[in-house]
Motif scaffolding. Structure first.
Motif: not given
Length: 147
Positions: A41-50, A29-37, A124-127
């Motif tokens: 792979s990783a999944v990050v879920v972020r609050l954007e707007q309410s 949740a809301n991770r600042l460094q989404p994919l550590p060295a 290479p990194l894809a999101c």
């Protein structure tokens, strides 16, 4: 006690982490460094707007937008989109099967474009970003989840 927004976020993270967990359990949740060295792979879920939608009989209906970011590293010389393809498919299916009532919500909408982001650090990194809107309710006088 958490606000309704954090509760919605935690419920979506929990659903993506349920067995079999996406990205080998790296769902944050809301991770600042989404994919550590060293991680593929990783999944990050972020609050954007309410935003409030409607006040009804002492309740306030909310629309909370979440970004579900699917990250994957590719091989040098390959198409980075290929690396994130399976994770994107798994995340999309999991989001489509979410039960709003189990999240403490009224509805879940996932009809939005998928945003593609690419970078090349050491590999290479894809999101691929899926935006999900959760419709939920709070009491009119607080931001606590509606019970």
């Amino acid at each position: 006690m958490s606000t309704a927004f954090r509760s919605v976020l935690a419920a979506v993270v929990g659903a993506l982490s349920a067995a079999p967990a996406l990205a080998e359990g790296r769902v944050y949740a809301n991770r600042l460094q989404p994919l550590p060295a060293g991680r593929a792979s990783a999944v990050v879920v972020r609050l954007e707007q309410s935003g409030p939608r409607e006040a009804v009989l002492g309740a306030l209906d909310w629309s909370t937008q979440l970004a579900v970011e699917c990250y994957a590293r590719g091989q040098i010389g390959s198409d980075p989109a290929e690396a994130v393809d399976a994770l994107l498919q798994d995340a999309w299916q999991r989001l489509r099967l979410l039960d709003a009532a189990q999240l403490g919500a009224m509805a879940i909408e996932s009809e939005s474009p998928i945003e593609w982001l690419f970078d090349e650090l050491d590999t290479p990194l894809a999101c691929a970003v899926i935006r999900v809107t959760v419709l939920h309710r709070t009491p009119a006088a607080s931001l606590q989840p509606w019970n």
